[in-house]
Enzyme design. Structure first.
Site, PDB file in Angstrom:
ATOM      1  N   ARG A 104       0.991  -1.205   0.000  1.00 35.34           N
ATOM      2  CA  ARG A 104      -0.009  -0.096  -0.004  1.00 35.34           C
ATOM      3  C   ARG A 104       0.877   1.154  -0.058  1.00 35.34           C
ATOM      4  O   ARG A 104       1.932   1.385   0.881  1.00 35.34           O
ATOM      5  CB  ARG A 104      -1.058  -0.158   1.178  1.00 35.34           C
ATOM      6  CG  ARG A 104      -1.702   1.527   1.257  1.00 35.34           C
ATOM      7  CD  ARG A 104      -2.717   1.255   2.425  1.00 35.34           C
ATOM      8  NE  ARG A 104      -4.177   0.615   1.682  1.00 35.34           N
ATOM      9  CZ  ARG A 104      -5.274   0.607   2.272  1.00 35.34           C
ATOM     10  NH1 ARG A 104      -5.406   1.415   3.238  1.00 35.34           N
ATOM     11  NH2 ARG A 104      -6.159  -0.130   1.675  1.00 35.34           N
ATOM     12  N   HIS A 131      -7.425   0.759  -6.495  1.00 34.29           N
ATOM     13  CA  HIS A 131      -7.679  -0.195  -5.493  1.00 34.29           C
ATOM     14  C   HIS A 131      -8.117  -1.611  -5.669  1.00 34.29           C
ATOM     15  O   HIS A 131      -9.355  -1.594  -5.537  1.00 34.29           O
ATOM     16  CB  HIS A 131      -8.503   0.516  -4.442  1.00 34.29           C
ATOM     17  CG  HIS A 131      -8.293  -0.123  -3.063  1.00 34.29           C
ATOM     18  ND1 HIS A 131      -7.698  -1.159  -2.753  1.00 34.29           N
ATOM     19  CD2 HIS A 131      -9.051   0.230  -2.024  1.00 34.29           C
ATOM     20  CE1 HIS A 131      -7.718  -1.302  -1.188  1.00 34.29           C
ATOM     21  NE2 HIS A 131      -8.721  -0.413  -0.974  1.00 34.29           N
ATOM     22  N   GLN A 134     -10.275  -3.809  -3.616  1.00 30.55           N
ATOM     23  CA  GLN A 134     -11.603  -3.415  -2.982  1.00 30.55           C
ATOM     24  C   GLN A 134     -12.545  -3.725  -4.064  1.00 30.55           C
ATOM     25  O   GLN A 134     -13.569  -4.179  -3.956  1.00 30.55           O
ATOM     26  CB  GLN A 134     -11.246  -1.986  -2.770  1.00 30.55           C
ATOM     27  CG  GLN A 134     -12.356  -1.257  -2.447  1.00 30.55           C
ATOM     28  CD  GLN A 134     -13.159  -1.642  -0.994  1.00 30.55           C
ATOM     29  OE1 GLN A 134     -12.130  -1.807  -0.050  1.00 30.55           O
ATOM     30  NE2 GLN A 134     -14.265  -2.219  -0.577  1.00 30.55           N
ATOM     31  N   ARG A 283     -13.915  -8.888   2.328  1.00 29.23           N
ATOM     32  CA  ARG A 283     -12.351  -8.353   1.834  1.00 29.23           C
ATOM     33  C   ARG A 283     -11.621  -9.772   1.972  1.00 29.23           C
ATOM     34  O   ARG A 283     -10.553 -10.055   1.415  1.00 29.23           O
ATOM     35  CB  ARG A 283     -11.741  -7.351   2.575  1.00 29.23           C
ATOM     36  CG  ARG A 283     -12.511  -5.919   2.162  1.00 29.23           C
ATOM     37  CD  ARG A 283     -12.168  -5.533   0.835  1.00 29.23           C
ATOM     38  NE  ARG A 283     -11.037  -5.252   0.476  1.00 29.23           N
ATOM     39  CZ  ARG A 283      -9.974  -4.459   0.747  1.00 29.23           C
ATOM     40  NH1 ARG A 283     -10.553  -3.598   1.407  1.00 29.23           N
ATOM     41  NH2 ARG A 283      -8.813  -4.299   0.537  1.00 29.23           N
TER      42      ARG A 283
END
Ligand code: CP
Ligand code: NVA
Length: 297
Positions: A104, A131, A134, A283
């Protein structure tokens, strides 16, 4: 020898890759209490994070562990990267020690460089541009609740220039759903394709949508612009008025963290907390699918 796979952006995936990831995620979700496969057995995976995280960090740490591997959290502040060691040197060192990396950071180029210099599977766990993990989870969650997303309409309301909606744009092309992006002037997406339509009116974007989606107005790294952004985004909020113009069975999602009274009302978030926190839980399952795909031949 099979090629080294990485997930640096949505465009790295084919529809077949997505099917693999979602099928694997479904299996790992169903069999969480009694898993039959441990595809990361004996492996060490590094999580190198330069920005804050709750969901991505915890879901990947737990996923690596439950797939038989050992996660190692490396805050960029605590390793020499934070003192200026180049990413390509960090990558060449870690590439000789660990089996995969989850990163990240700010610049997309850093995850690209890490993957290329480390020669180990590398996951983009959020950059300023994308992302992907996600959006994979969001689509998985949509399909779990409503069936195929192909042909449906997703309305994103808010900062359409940030990482999350950018990944939605590429996913719309990959999977063939319509994407409506509503943002004030100056905050519209700089990427688009034939599946994407741009709006300034949240109501017009939300009309008939099967999924209403938002993200924070102030992304990580943008804190100095907070006051200007809060003014610019007034009205770009998920609320009951928008829900009224969406499709009758529209889902409401938020990648989280949520700032109530800003990009979503407290009332709508709490009323739709089941789907929003199912999305957050997914997730974990989808990260397992991603990791399984990365190490599969
Ligand atoms: N949605 C998301 O990526 O959350 P975190 O920043 O907590 O990881
Ligand atoms: N756009 C947000 C996503 C947080 C998960 C950010 O980059 O901060």
């Amino acid at each position: 020898m099979s090629r080294i796979k990485s997930l640096l952006k949505i465009q790295d995936l084919t529809p077949e890759d997505l099917s693999f990831i979602f099928k694997s995620a479904t299996d790992f979700k169903k069999n969480r209490k009694s898993p039959s496969r441990f595809p990361l057995k004996g492996e060490s995976w590094g999580l190198i994070f330069s920005k804050s995280s709750t969901r991505t960090r915890v879901s990947f740490e737990v996923a690596v562990r439950e797939l038989g591997g050992s996660p190692m959290f490396l805050s960029a502040q605590d390793i020499q990267l934070g003192r200026g060691e180049p990413i390509k040197d960090t990558a060449r060192v870690l590439g000789r020690m660990i089996h995969g990396a989850i990163i990240r950071t700010y610049a997309q180029q850093d995850v690209i460089d890490f993957a290329s210099f480390s020669q180990i599977p590398t996951v983009n766990a959020l950059t300023d541009e994308e992302h992907p993990c996600q959006i994979l989870t969001d689509i998985f969650t949509f399909e779990e609740k409503r069936g195929a997303i192909k042909g449906k309409t997703v309305a994103f309301i808010g900062d359409a220039a940030c990482n999350v909606p950018r990944s939605w744009v590429f996913a719309a092309e990959l999977l063939g759903f319509k994407l409506h992006l509503a943002a004030p002037e100056g905050y519209q997406s700089t990427v688009g394709n034939r599946q994407t339509q741009f709006f300034t009116s949240p109501q017009e974007a939300a009309r008939g949508a099967h999924l209403l989606y938002t993200d924070v107005w102030v992304s990580m790294g943008m804190e100095s612009e907070a006051a200007t952004r809060e003014k610019a985004f007034q009205g770009y909020q998920l609320n009951h008025e928008l829900l009224q113009v969406a499709a009758p069975d529209a889902l409401v999602m938020h990648c989280l963290p949520a700032y109530r009274g800003k990009e979503i009302t407290e009332k709508l978030l709490e009323e739709r907390s089941q789907e929003i926190f199912d999305q957050a839980e997914n997730r974990l399952h989808v990260q397992k699918g991603v990791l399984d795909w990365l190490v599969s031949p």
